[in-house]
Scaffold this motif. Structure first.
Motif, PDB file in Angstrom:
ATOM      1  N   UNK A  21      24.961 -41.008  74.756  1.00  0.00           N
ATOM      2  CA  UNK A  21      25.782 -40.595  75.890  1.00  0.00           C
ATOM      3  C   UNK A  21      25.394 -39.197  76.337  1.00  0.00           C
ATOM      4  N   UNK A  22      25.134 -39.031  77.620  1.00  0.00           N
ATOM      5  CA  UNK A  22      24.857 -37.703  78.161  1.00  0.00           C
ATOM      6  C   UNK A  22      26.147 -36.891  78.156  1.00  0.00           C
ATOM      7  N   UNK A  23      26.019 -35.599  78.026  1.00  0.00           N
ATOM      8  CA  UNK A  23      27.184 -34.719  77.983  1.00  0.00           C
ATOM      9  C   UNK A  23      26.830 -33.421  78.678  1.00  0.00           C
ATOM     10  N   UNK A  24      27.421 -33.186  79.844  1.00  0.00           N
ATOM     11  CA  UNK A  24      27.067 -31.993  80.610  1.00  0.00           C
ATOM     12  C   UNK A  24      27.732 -30.740  80.048  1.00  0.00           C
ATOM     13  N   UNK A  25      28.668 -30.915  79.084  1.00  0.00           N
ATOM     14  CA  UNK A  25      29.327 -29.760  78.497  1.00  0.00           C
ATOM     15  C   UNK A  25      28.468 -29.162  77.389  1.00  0.00           C
ATOM     16  N   UNK A  26      28.440 -27.839  77.320  1.00  0.00           N
ATOM     17  CA  UNK A  26      27.738 -27.166  76.235  1.00  0.00           C
ATOM     18  C   UNK A  26      28.595 -27.218  74.973  1.00  0.00           C
ATOM     19  N   UNK A  27      27.974 -27.512  73.852  1.00  0.00           N
ATOM     20  CA  UNK A  27      28.666 -27.538  72.572  1.00  0.00           C
ATOM     21  C   UNK A  27      28.315 -26.247  71.830  1.00  0.00           C
ATOM     22  N   UNK A  28      29.030 -25.174  72.103  1.00  0.00           N
ATOM     23  CA  UNK A  28      28.690 -23.872  71.562  1.00  0.00           C
ATOM     24  C   UNK A  28      29.632 -23.511  70.407  1.00  0.00           C
ATOM     25  N   UNK A  29      29.097 -22.899  69.368  1.00  0.00           N
ATOM     26  CA  UNK A  29      29.892 -22.529  68.207  1.00  0.00           C
ATOM     27  C   UNK A  29      29.091 -21.601  67.311  1.00  0.00           C
ATOM     28  N   UNK A  30      29.735 -21.028  66.311  1.00  0.00           N
ATOM     29  CA  UNK A  30      29.026 -20.353  65.227  1.00  0.00           C
ATOM     30  C   UNK A  30      29.861 -20.517  63.961  1.00  0.00           C
ATOM     31  N   UNK A  31      29.237 -20.400  62.813  1.00  0.00           N
ATOM     32  CA  UNK A  31      29.924 -20.635  61.554  1.00  0.00           C
ATOM     33  C   UNK A  31      29.283 -19.789  60.467  1.00  0.00           C
ATOM     34  N   UNK A  32      29.902 -19.801  59.292  1.00  0.00           N
ATOM     35  CA  UNK A  32      29.465 -18.944  58.197  1.00  0.00           C
ATOM     36  C   UNK A  32      28.449 -19.603  57.278  1.00  0.00           C
ATOM     37  N   UNK A  33      27.975 -20.757  57.632  1.00  0.00           N
ATOM     38  CA  UNK A  33      26.998 -21.460  56.814  1.00  0.00           C
ATOM     39  C   UNK A  33      25.623 -21.439  57.477  1.00  0.00           C
ATOM     40  N   UNK A  34      24.603 -21.710  56.689  1.00  0.00           N
ATOM     41  CA  UNK A  34      23.279 -21.983  57.236  1.00  0.00           C
ATOM     42  C   UNK A  34      23.270 -23.402  57.789  1.00  0.00           C
ATOM     43  N   UNK A  35      22.478 -23.621  58.825  1.00  0.00           N
ATOM     44  CA  UNK A  35      22.316 -24.961  59.377  1.00  0.00           C
ATOM     45  C   UNK A  35      20.831 -25.272  59.506  1.00  0.00           C
ATOM     46  N   UNK A  36      20.457 -26.446  59.029  1.00  0.00           N
ATOM     47  CA  UNK A  36      19.100 -26.960  59.229  1.00  0.00           C
ATOM     48  C   UNK A  36      19.229 -28.169  60.147  1.00  0.00           C
ATOM     49  N   UNK A  37      18.584 -28.090  61.294  1.00  0.00           N
ATOM     50  CA  UNK A  37      18.688 -29.130  62.323  1.00  0.00           C
ATOM     51  C   UNK A  37      17.314 -29.762  62.495  1.00  0.00           C
ATOM     52  N   UNK A  38      17.265 -31.095  62.424  1.00  0.00           N
ATOM     53  CA  UNK A  38      15.999 -31.811  62.569  1.00  0.00           C
ATOM     54  C   UNK A  38      16.134 -32.839  63.686  1.00  0.00           C
ATOM     55  N   UNK A  39      15.271 -32.739  64.666  1.00  0.00           N
ATOM     56  CA  UNK A  39      15.306 -33.638  65.827  1.00  0.00           C
ATOM     57  C   UNK A  39      14.405 -34.850  65.578  1.00  0.00           C
ATOM     58  N   UNK A  57      10.648 -34.379  69.281  1.00  0.00           N
ATOM     59  CA  UNK A  57      10.703 -35.100  68.005  1.00  0.00           C
ATOM     60  C   UNK A  57       9.866 -34.392  66.950  1.00  0.00           C
ATOM     61  N   UNK A  58      10.450 -34.220  65.779  1.00  0.00           N
ATOM     62  CA  UNK A  58       9.779 -33.503  64.705  1.00  0.00           C
ATOM     63  C   UNK A  58      10.103 -32.034  64.646  1.00  0.00           C
ATOM     64  N   UNK A  59      10.874 -31.520  65.624  1.00  0.00           N
ATOM     65  CA  UNK A  59      11.242 -30.099  65.608  1.00  0.00           C
ATOM     66  C   UNK A  59      12.288 -29.839  64.536  1.00  0.00           C
ATOM     67  N   UNK A  60      12.112 -28.720  63.837  1.00  0.00           N
ATOM     68  CA  UNK A  60      13.009 -28.300  62.769  1.00  0.00           C
ATOM     69  C   UNK A  60      13.528 -26.910  63.124  1.00  0.00           C
ATOM     70  N   UNK A  61      14.842 -26.748  63.234  1.00  0.00           N
ATOM     71  CA  UNK A  61      15.442 -25.460  63.562  1.00  0.00           C
ATOM     72  C   UNK A  61      16.282 -25.006  62.377  1.00  0.00           C
ATOM     73  N   UNK A  62      16.079 -23.766  61.942  1.00  0.00           N
ATOM     74  CA  UNK A  62      16.864 -23.176  60.862  1.00  0.00           C
ATOM     75  C   UNK A  62      17.734 -22.082  61.476  1.00  0.00           C
ATOM     76  N   UNK A  63      19.043 -22.223  61.331  1.00  0.00           N
ATOM     77  CA  UNK A  63      20.005 -21.340  61.986  1.00  0.00           C
ATOM     78  C   UNK A  63      20.790 -20.591  60.914  1.00  0.00           C
TER      79      UNK A  63
END
Length: 275
Positions: A21-39, A57-63
């Motif tokens: 589902x497409x979503x035109x709203x931005x999902x913005x946030x921050x938290x106290x944990x590390x996040x590893x995101x893999x597309x 595809x294959x992108x890895x983001x470390x936040x």
């Protein structure tokens, strides 16, 4: 269509999600944990502290913790991703210094990391283990993921988004969260109109100046609370001048009072896709 496989412990969380589902709203946030995101698949724009990135595809983001981030789903093609959240306490002090050190100051992106899926599958299996061994298994598998990322980082270095004037504004905000911050004051500080500042900030971050400041201050408070600092003192340190306003905002964002020490350091798994 929405499908999710996930599990959560006190120190780590794993989520594999598919949606279309497409979503035109931005999902913005921050938290106290590390996040590893893999597309795995999809068409999204990711916003991270004033920079934008289109993961392939294959992108890895470390936040790292307290990094304001989120995304916009651009169309209704299948969006398939894996996310791992964990708090630093999952690792020993020596492991944190060595492995998390290069990843702690800013977000990092590594492209074409298709081999990482094996590590994520191994971590996913931990959700089916018995409780007495699950925490050990999860720690071991998260550590394996981080060691692999550390090796990738050492070999090729990260790719970051473009920088510009907005980075100076965000840097100023983050360095002065304990001080009074207003749209008017920032506009004067950076010699621009309020309307212009509002427009470029929204375009770069996906949110407003006021909401960015609020969420960054809340993340700062959350970290202080987890260290045992009294709520009123934590709020004052983070720049909240009025405790009653802080209390209402905190309860609205986190769903619990600041005095609730049982509130998790990890974000809640949410079917809205905010994380």
């Amino acid at each position: 269509m929405y499908q999710e496989e996930s599990f959560k412990t006190e120190l780590a969380m794993y989520t594999r999600t598919r949606s279309d589902a497409a979503d035109i709203e931005y999902k913005m946030h921050c938290h106290n944990s590390y996040e590893i995101y893999y597309m795995i698949a999809g068409n999204v724009t990711y916003f991270l502290e004033g920079t934008s990135y289109r993961p392939r595809p294959g992108s890895l983001i470390v936040i790292p913790p307290n990094c304001f981030h989120g995304l916009q789903v651009m169309d209704d093609s299948e969006y398939y991703r894996i996310r791992i959240h964990f708090v630093p306490e999952l690792l020993s002090l020596q492991e944190r210094d060595l492995i998390l050190g290069p990843l702690a100051s800013d977000w990092n992106c590594f492209e074409e990391q298709f081999a990482m899926e094996w590590y994520f599958h191994a971590l996913e299996e931990c959700g089916s283990y018995k409780k007495e061994v699950q925490d050990i298994a999860i720690r071991t598998q998260v550590l394996a993921v981080l060691i692999k990322i550390f090796a990738i980082c050492s070999a090729q270095g990260p790719r970051k988004g473009k920088e510009g004037q907005i980075q100076d504004i965000i840097g100023y905000i983050n360095e002065n969260l304990a001080l009074p911050l207003t749209l008017e004051g920032l506009a004067e500080q950076f010699f621009m109109s309020k309307n212009h500042l509002t427009a470029i900030f929204k375009r770069a971050t996906g949110t407003t100046v006021a909401k960015y400041i609020l969420y960054k201050r809340m993340a700062l408070v959350r970290g202080e609370l987890l260290r045992g600092v009294p709520a009123a003192e934590a709020a004052a340190r983070a720049g909240f001048g009025d405790y009653s306003s802080f209390f209402r905002a905190y309860k609205k964002i986190f769903g619990a009072a600041p005095s609730d020490r049982k509130a998790a350091a990890l974000p809640d798994m949410d079917r809205s896709g905010a994380f």
